[in-house]
Design a protein around this motif. Structure first.
Motif, short mmCIF file in Angstrom:
data_model
loop_
_atom_site.label_atom_id
_atom_site.label_comp_id
_atom_site.label_asym_id
_atom_site.label_seq_id
_atom_site.Cartn_x
_atom_site.Cartn_y
_atom_site.Cartn_z
N GLU A 116 27.72 54.80 34.80
CA GLU A 116 27.75 53.47 34.20
C GLU A 116 27.90 53.61 32.69
O GLU A 116 27.27 54.47 32.06
N VAL A 117 28.73 52.75 32.09
CA VAL A 117 28.89 52.71 30.64
C VAL A 117 27.84 51.75 30.08
O VAL A 117 27.72 50.61 30.54
N VAL A 118 27.07 52.21 29.11
CA VAL A 118 26.03 51.40 28.48
C VAL A 118 26.23 51.39 26.97
O VAL A 118 26.95 52.22 26.41
N ASP A 119 25.59 50.43 26.32
CA ASP A 119 25.72 50.32 24.87
C ASP A 119 24.94 51.41 24.15
O ASP A 119 25.37 51.89 23.09
N ASP A 120 23.79 51.79 24.71
CA ASP A 120 22.92 52.75 24.02
C ASP A 120 22.26 53.67 25.05
O ASP A 120 21.45 53.23 25.86
N LEU A 121 22.62 54.95 25.01
CA LEU A 121 22.03 55.91 25.95
C LEU A 121 20.51 55.97 25.84
O LEU A 121 19.81 56.14 26.84
N LEU A 122 20.02 55.80 24.63
CA LEU A 122 18.59 55.96 24.39
C LEU A 122 17.78 54.76 24.88
O LEU A 122 16.55 54.83 24.98
#
Length: 280
Positions: free
Chosen positions: A151-157
């Protein structure tokens, strides 16, 4: 040109009581096109009939391995994420995660390497799936070979999941990425798993640890275990089995560590070795 490994008259399997076969995937079991050799499917049935467990062991995600072995996955033990998790029929047999604070520090370092010009993408590998920030087609296509649930997310953290591993794809030089992460070597295991990929895991886990955990669960000894591998992330696995095979195409260090040599992955070396075992 592919070099064929000679097959000795007396094969290592001839006098062995093999109960567990563990095989790496890329460069080992999978052929040069990344496909499972067709003859393996029939062999898996025959191995089960003889009470011999076959377990794939890979840096790939469990979901990706499940997809590859879908037609034979029932009852199969699967070592995924370079040993960070072992699964069977959807049940977790063992796992080792990395602390979120340490993972965050590594992600920030990798982001800086990318800002300085490294052509890399970061994959945070969790129990529920993998997440990435980089969303270009080139990267997603390359990552999709190893991660089926991504999944592509805005912020891995900001992603909330138990972290099994961080994987880094560098399109030019994975070894340079590993060097850039050297400061984390005291607290994390940094493994160059192919020419393009680096895996970062807990220092307490590797494929060898996972194989030993599986041996204990199955009541199998190293003398009853055969392993096949080709790259540096397979080294510890070689020490967990008395019957260790390096593929003819393996990294020189792996060939030095293994006790035996199998034909190359392009020549279906694992399948040839299993045929010898089944023919006894």
């Amino acid at each position: 040109m592919t070099t064929t490994a000679s097959i000795p008259t007396v094969h290592p399997f001839d006098d062995a009581d093999i109960r567990l076969i563990v095989s790496d995937m890329d460069g080992t079991l999978l052929d040069e096109h990344g496909a499972v050799p067709e003859r393996l499917w029939g062999q898996l049935d025959r191995l089960r009939e003889r009470g011999i467990v076959f377990a794939p062991a890979s840096g790939r995600q469990y979901a990706a391995l499940h997809r590859l072995f879908e037609q034979a996955i029932d009852g199969m033990c699967v070592i995924a994420e370079n040993g960070s998790i072992v699964m069977q029929d959807g049940e977790e047999l063992s796992s080792v995660t990395i602390e979120r604070d340490g993972a965050a520090a590594i992600v920030r370092t990798l982001r800086q390497l990318a800002a300085d010009g490294a052509d890399l993408g970061i994959v945070v590998c969790g129990k529920r799936g993998a997440v990435v920030e980089r969303s270009d087609e080139r990267f997603l296509e390359a990552a999709g070979q190893y991660f089926a649930a991504i999944e592509v997310v805005d912020d891995l953290l900001a992603h909330d999941d138990d972290i099994l591993k961080l994987a880094v794809l560098d399109f030019h030089d994975a070894a340079a990425v590993a060097a850039g992460l050297a400061a984390f070597g005291a607290t994390h295991q940094i493994v160059v798993s192919s020419e393009r990929w680096v895996d970062i895991m807990s220092r307490s886990i590797d494929k060898g640890v996972a194989v030993r955990a599986l041996q204990e669960r199955l009541g199998v000894t190293p003398a009853q275990t055969a392993v096949f591998g080709d790259y540096l992330n397979d080294l510890q696995m070689m020490d967990a089995a008395e019957h260790s095979f390096a593929m003819a195409n393996a990294h020189p260090t792996v060939r030095e560590r293994a006790r035996h040599t199998a034909r190359s992955n392009a020549e279906h070396g694992v399948v040839h070795a299993i045929e010898r075992l089944l023919a006894r």
